[in-house]
Write a protein that holds these residues in place. Structure first.
Motif, mmCIF file in Angstrom:
data_model
loop_
_atom_site.group_PDB
_atom_site.id
_atom_site.type_symbol
_atom_site.label_atom_id
_atom_site.label_comp_id
_atom_site.label_asym_id
_atom_site.label_seq_id
_atom_site.Cartn_x
_atom_site.Cartn_y
_atom_site.Cartn_z
ATOM 1 N N ARG A 196 106.135 93.717 49.840
ATOM 2 C CA ARG A 196 107.354 93.973 50.612
ATOM 3 C C ARG A 196 107.435 95.382 51.207
ATOM 4 O O ARG A 196 108.329 95.663 51.991
ATOM 5 N N GLY A 255 114.063 86.787 46.924
ATOM 6 C CA GLY A 255 113.057 85.802 47.305
ATOM 7 C C GLY A 255 111.661 86.017 46.778
ATOM 8 O O GLY A 255 110.730 85.317 47.194
ATOM 9 N N ASP A 257 108.696 85.610 44.133
ATOM 10 C CA ASP A 257 108.291 84.698 43.074
ATOM 11 C C ASP A 257 107.906 85.523 41.846
ATOM 12 O O ASP A 257 106.887 86.222 41.836
#
Length: 456
Positions: free
Chosen positions: A131, A298, A300
């Motif tokens: 990210r 979001g 995992d």
């Protein structure tokens, strides 16, 4: 681009603001009166001009804005000069909220304990997920080498402190951040210099809760009664609890007594296993909260939990400085009895019957005011010996605390005498933990040098 002068630049938060401003292309200078690693090292590496002392002449005439830290108050010569000049000034939190956070998904970490570690864990996990987050951490993370970074991703992770913003803005800093996801780690009485009681802190936490949107998430320690009371004041955001209770939305199951392995459960179903270098139940909760916050944007959890095996931690959070003469020496940023007890319990679980020797400096404002004096001795129960630095200016009787310590204990008046006492106390196999949220006169490194035969 602007030119900024930061008053209080060597503080962990303001040093992070300086790093972000520099990365944005601003010219940055600053001044402070108490400069010590790791922040002084970071500022030097960034090439940021640092002047010692709060003198009006240290502020360059061509500065566009003066960013004022919350350690400064009316009567400070530099503050008075800024006000008299009519030049623009702001707080660090306000500058961050205006210059860095707009357009980002902010993930904020609040709580009396664990903010720095949890903020670092959250940024680390988001980075592991690809990210590229920005962050501002109240300490220097070994995994990043800096306390703040803009990042190129959508998320920005910020350590959300309940301490007040500035002499002209008495709200807690965290009300400026308006996060999408907020972690509420815990809530205890602290900061006795600005909060009269725990209810006053709870009100500030509720102001913070009010800023989290309905589409966001609150990640809340389900074991904490005071946080439950905060939410009962009103909550408009979905809440996910975390803790050791399998009834919580997020729970941990210990797989090792010292906290170095645990299973992560979501809704009672195991979703990941964490095997990492951190110690103690408090760090298990920190890691669990960070994983839950990642899931809220979001990520995992099963995909990133394994990355924690390589997590290196934050400097001065039970940081192993080195080993000499068979003695392990640690530096720990200790500010509250609960954190002290949790840190020592984690170390005890790790080292078993080996001796733990603590060098303790009551350095935080609450500690120095005596707000935690009664709880200090019990927090040291896992120590076998304690050398307590009771400087002459300490306004309360350290002898009472020393007398109540379970193990061997003594008080000394200066760091030189403390080092002599430690040298006479330790033996091979010991673990020596220096506990202070200040510079401690660089005592941990001086002690390690003594063990290595380097004097100091």
């Amino acid at each position: 681009m602007a030119k900024l002068h930061i008053l209080g630049i060597a503080g962990t938060f303001m040093g992070g603001v300086a790093a972000l401003a520099r990365e944005l292309g601003h010219e940055v200078e600053g001044s402070d009166q108490a400069v010590y690693p790791p922040m002084s090292t970071q500022l030097e590496r960034l090439g940021i001009g640092l002047r010692n002392g709060y003198q009006p002449g240290h502020i360059s005439p061509d500065c566009d804005t003066v960013v004022i830290g919350n350690a400064l108050s009316r009567g400070n010569l530099a503050v008075e000069a800024v006000l008299d000049s009519g030049r623009r000034y702001t707080s660090g939190a306000q500058w961050l909220s205006e210059q860095v956070l707009p357009g980002r998904d902010v993930l904020a970490v609040a709580g009396t304990h664990g903010k720095t570690t949890t903020t670092t864990l959250l940024a680390f996990l988001l980075q592991a997920a690809g990210r590229a987050p920005g962050f501002l951490i109240g300490g220097v993370a070994d995994d990043f080498g800096v306390s703040a970074r803009l990042g190129s991703g959508r998320e920005f992770v910020v350590e959300a402190d309940e301490y007040d913003t500035a002499f002209f803005d008495k709200r807690s800093k965290f009300v400026h951040y308006r996060p999408l996801v907020a972690i509420l780690n815990n809530l205890e009485y602290d900061h006795a210099d600005i909060f009269p009681d725990v209810a006053a802190i709870q009100r500030q936490f509720h102001h913070f809760v009010r800023t989290v949107p309905g589409r966001g998430r609150l990640i809340v320690n389900g074991h904490d009664e005071r946080l439950r009371e905060v939410l009962e004041m009103g909550c408009w955001t979905p809440v996910e609890r975390f803790g050791f209770d399998p009834a919580f939305e997020w729970s941990a199951r210990r797989l090792a007594a010292d906290g170095r392995r645990f299973a992560v459960l979501r809704g009672g179903t195991e979703v990941a296993t964490v095997d990492w270098p951190l110690l103690g139940d408090h760090n298990v909760l920190n890691g669990l909260a960070a994983l839950a916050a990642c899931a809220a944007v979001g990520v995992d959890v099963a995909q990133v939990a394994g990355a924690l095996r390589g997590f290196r931690g934050v400097r001065r959070r039970l940081e192993l400085l080195g080993e000499a003469a068979g003695v392990c020496v640690y530096d720990d940023f200790a500010h509250h009895p609960t954190a002290i007890a949790a840190t020592l319990a984690g170390l005890r679980a790790r080292v078993g019957g080996a001796r733990i020797v603590v060098a303790m400096e009551p350095r935080s404002n609450s500690m120095r005011l005596g707000a935690h004096a009664d709880a200090l001795a019990p927090s040291l129960d896992d120590a076998d010996a304690v050398v307590f630095l009771a400087r002459p200016e300490l306004p309360w009787d350290a002898a009472k605390v020393v007398a109540a310590v379970r193990g061997e204990a003594r008080a000394v008046a200066d760091s030189g005498t403390l080092l002599e006492a430690l040298v006479a106390t330790v033996r091979p196999g010991d673990h020596v933990v220096f506990m202070s949220n200040g510079g401690f006169d660089d005592a941990p490194r001086r002690f390690l040098a003594r063990l290595r035969g380097g004097g100091a």
